[in-house]
Design an enzyme around this catalytic site. Sequence first.
Site, PDB file in Angstrom:
ATOM      1  N   ALA A  66       0.867  -1.175   0.000  1.00 56.21           N
ATOM      2  CA  ALA A  66       0.000   0.000   0.000  1.00 56.21           C
ATOM      3  C   ALA A  66       0.907   1.229   0.000  1.00 56.21           C
ATOM      4  O   ALA A  66       2.067   1.156   0.420  1.00 56.21           O
ATOM      5  CB  ALA A  66      -0.871  -0.025   1.246  1.00 56.21           C
ATOM      6  N   GLY A 111       0.556  -4.901   0.873  1.00 57.71           N
ATOM      7  CA  GLY A 111      -0.680  -4.932   0.088  1.00 57.71           C
ATOM      8  C   GLY A 111      -0.524  -5.666  -1.237  1.00 57.71           C
ATOM      9  O   GLY A 111      -1.499  -6.187  -1.782  1.00 57.71           O
ATOM     10  N   GLU A 114      -0.958  -9.219  -0.415  1.00 57.04           N
ATOM     11  CA  GLU A 114      -2.380  -9.420  -0.106  1.00 57.04           C
ATOM     12  C   GLU A 114      -3.219  -9.475  -1.386  1.00 57.04           C
ATOM     13  O   GLU A 114      -4.199 -10.216  -1.468  1.00 57.04           O
ATOM     14  CB  GLU A 114      -2.845  -8.302   0.837  1.00 57.04           C
ATOM     15  N   GLU A 134       4.522  -5.025   7.362  1.00 52.63           N
ATOM     16  CA  GLU A 134       3.778  -3.942   8.010  1.00 52.63           C
ATOM     17  C   GLU A 134       4.274  -3.618   9.412  1.00 52.63           C
ATOM     18  O   GLU A 134       4.286  -2.456   9.818  1.00 52.63           O
ATOM     19  CB  GLU A 134       2.279  -4.271   8.055  1.00 52.63           C
TER      20      GLU A 134
HETATM   21  N1  CAA Z   1       4.582   3.165  -0.908  1.00 55.95           N
HETATM   22  C1  CAA Z   1       4.974   4.304  -1.497  1.00 55.95           C
HETATM   23  N2  CAA Z   1       6.102   4.408  -2.225  1.00 55.95           N
HETATM   24  C2  CAA Z   1       6.875   3.320  -2.347  1.00 55.95           C
HETATM   25  C3  CAA Z   1       6.527   2.090  -1.762  1.00 55.95           C
HETATM   26  C4  CAA Z   1       5.316   2.027  -1.010  1.00 55.95           C
HETATM   27  N3  CAA Z   1       4.873   0.901  -0.454  1.00 55.95           N
HETATM   28  N4  CAA Z   1       7.483   1.191  -2.050  1.00 55.95           N
HETATM   29  C5  CAA Z   1       8.395   1.829  -2.799  1.00 55.95           C
HETATM   30  N5  CAA Z   1       8.038   3.118  -2.987  1.00 55.95           N
HETATM   31  C6  CAA Z   1       8.755   4.155  -3.729  1.00 55.95           C
HETATM   32  C7  CAA Z   1       9.973   4.634  -2.967  1.00 55.95           C
HETATM   33  O1  CAA Z   1       9.587   5.594  -1.988  1.00 55.95           O
HETATM   34  C8  CAA Z   1      10.795   5.202  -4.076  1.00 55.95           C
HETATM   35  O2  CAA Z   1      10.282   6.465  -4.424  1.00 55.95           O
HETATM   36  P1  CAA Z   1      11.310   7.703  -4.722  1.00 55.95           P
HETATM   37  O3  CAA Z   1      12.073   7.258  -5.939  1.00 55.95           O
HETATM   38  O4  CAA Z   1      10.374   8.833  -4.995  1.00 55.95           O
HETATM   39  O5  CAA Z   1      12.140   7.842  -3.510  1.00 55.95           O
HETATM   40  C9  CAA Z   1      10.518   4.264  -5.236  1.00 55.95           C
HETATM   41  O6  CAA Z   1       9.301   3.589  -4.905  1.00 55.95           O
HETATM   42  C10 CAA Z   1      11.595   3.207  -5.436  1.00 55.95           C
HETATM   43  O7  CAA Z   1      11.784   2.557  -4.187  1.00 55.95           O
HETATM   44  P2  CAA Z   1      13.208   2.411  -3.480  1.00 55.95           P
HETATM   45  O8  CAA Z   1      14.117   3.524  -3.867  1.00 55.95           O
HETATM   46  O9  CAA Z   1      12.977   2.204  -2.019  1.00 55.95           O
HETATM   47  O10 CAA Z   1      13.716   1.071  -4.165  1.00 55.95           O
HETATM   48  P3  CAA Z   1      14.702  -0.021  -3.553  1.00 55.95           P
HETATM   49  O11 CAA Z   1      15.035  -0.939  -4.665  1.00 55.95           O
HETATM   50  O12 CAA Z   1      15.829   0.616  -2.824  1.00 55.95           O
HETATM   51  O13 CAA Z   1      13.826  -0.802  -2.460  1.00 55.95           O
HETATM   52  C11 CAA Z   1      11.856  -1.919  -1.642  1.00 55.95           C
HETATM   53  C12 CAA Z   1      12.712  -1.550  -2.877  1.00 55.95           C
HETATM   54  C13 CAA Z   1      12.636  -2.892  -0.739  1.00 55.95           C
HETATM   55  C14 CAA Z   1      10.599  -2.609  -2.148  1.00 55.95           C
HETATM   56  C15 CAA Z   1      11.532  -0.633  -0.850  1.00 55.95           C
HETATM   57  O14 CAA Z   1      10.992   0.337  -1.751  1.00 55.95           O
HETATM   58  C16 CAA Z   1      10.524  -0.844   0.237  1.00 55.95           C
HETATM   59  O15 CAA Z   1      10.859  -1.351   1.296  1.00 55.95           O
HETATM   60  N6  CAA Z   1       9.252  -0.437   0.004  1.00 55.95           N
HETATM   61  C17 CAA Z   1       8.218  -0.507   1.005  1.00 55.95           C
HETATM   62  C18 CAA Z   1       7.731  -1.941   1.159  1.00 55.95           C
HETATM   63  C19 CAA Z   1       6.686  -2.017   2.241  1.00 55.95           C
HETATM   64  O16 CAA Z   1       6.939  -1.745   3.406  1.00 55.95           O
HETATM   65  N7  CAA Z   1       5.451  -2.407   1.885  1.00 55.95           N
HETATM   66  C20 CAA Z   1       4.347  -2.505   2.805  1.00 55.95           C
HETATM   67  C21 CAA Z   1       3.575  -1.232   2.811  1.00 55.95           C
HETATM   68  S1  CAA Z   1       2.384  -1.158   4.116  1.00 55.95           S
HETATM   69  C22 CAA Z   1       1.075  -2.042   3.544  1.00 55.95           C
HETATM   70  O17 CAA Z   1       1.059  -2.577   2.469  1.00 55.95           O
HETATM   71  C23 CAA Z   1      -0.038  -2.064   4.533  1.00 55.95           C
HETATM   72  C24 CAA Z   1      -1.184  -2.901   4.199  1.00 55.95           C
HETATM   73  O18 CAA Z   1      -1.288  -4.067   4.447  1.00 55.95           O
HETATM   74  C25 CAA Z   1      -2.323  -2.269   3.660  1.00 55.95           C
END
Ligand code: CAA
Length: 257
Positions: A66, A111, A114, A134
């Site tokens: 998400a 998400g 999911e 999460e």
């Molecule tokens: N939401 C918003 N933006 C996201 C995102 C997310 N879940 N995941 C990645 N992005 C964005 C980053 O912020 C980044 O944007 P910028 O270029 O503007 O900075 C872009 O995507 C590329 O990401 P990274 O630079 O971080 O890429 P990376 O290769 O270094 O890392 C990754 C990849 C490990 C997937 C890392 O992006 C990451 O950890 N993302 C978050 C993953 C996460 O925690 N997901 C769970 C979200 S909470 C959820 O889903 C709740 C639920 O159940 C409803």
Amino acid sequence: MSEAVIEKVDNDGVVRLTINRPKALNALNSEVLVALESHLTELEAQTNLRAVLITGAGEKAFVAGADITEMRDKTPEEARAFASQALRTIKRLETLPVPVVALVNGFCLGGGCELALACDWAVASSNAVFGQPEVLLGVIPGFGGTQRLPRRVGPAMAIDLITTGRKIDAVEALRIGLVNRVMPQAELENYVEELTKQLKGNGPQSVRGAKQAVHDGMDQDLDSALALETALFAVCFAGEEQKEGMSAFVEKRKANF
Ligand code: CAA
């Protein structure tokens, strides 16, 4: 004109939906969820629908979760509304009457995982990474993960993944039953083409009936579910498909559904 957040391609009843926010690793924000729901509403009414494929744009991510940027400042009420929208959309994907295949072409987190859990099939590229991270963000899974993950991989493995937030690779995802197949990214398209060809060669009503029996039966006790199967089996004999399928076998030819 700005690009659509969901791209739809319809190839003779096999519909591919691509979540198109590659710069944000296809993170699910409200705009994506609303657009996806609107496509699903159309698909529910599409009579020639045979299969749905869902994937993420680019070669790096299926869906990285998400949208954290959107969620950061939400109040509890806003978070509830956001999760409700997602649950409704994901449920509609899950209950489409035809097989739904997730093409997991990279990060499949939060998400995203999911969303994949609501699909009938998950085919992953070998670079795919799965997880429910999460708890690292101070929340729990909110798009169905606490319920669909234990139903898919068992409660012990679900608690392991959800409480540690650890990421797993595609091979472990295959081992625990989170995905059906793993292959190099370059082979994903060919595999999916073969799979959809196979599904399209089968009786469309039988495929729909089989999905309905499995899905509806899972929510019932065994005796009720078996009665449902019998009812759906009997219904097959009211249509042309069963006559053609069984006649083709007896006449030693390929069925033409
Ligand atoms: N939401 C918003 N933006 C996201 C995102 C997310 N879940 N995941 C990645 N992005 C964005 C980053 O912020 C980044 O944007 P910028 O270029 O503007 O900075 C872009 O995507 C590329 O990401 P990274 O630079 O971080 O890429 P990376 O290769 O270094 O890392 C990754 C990849 C490990 C997937 C890392 O992006 C990451 O950890 N993302 C978050 C993953 C996460 O925690 N997901 C769970 C979200 S909470 C959820 O889903 C709740 C639920 O159940 C409803």
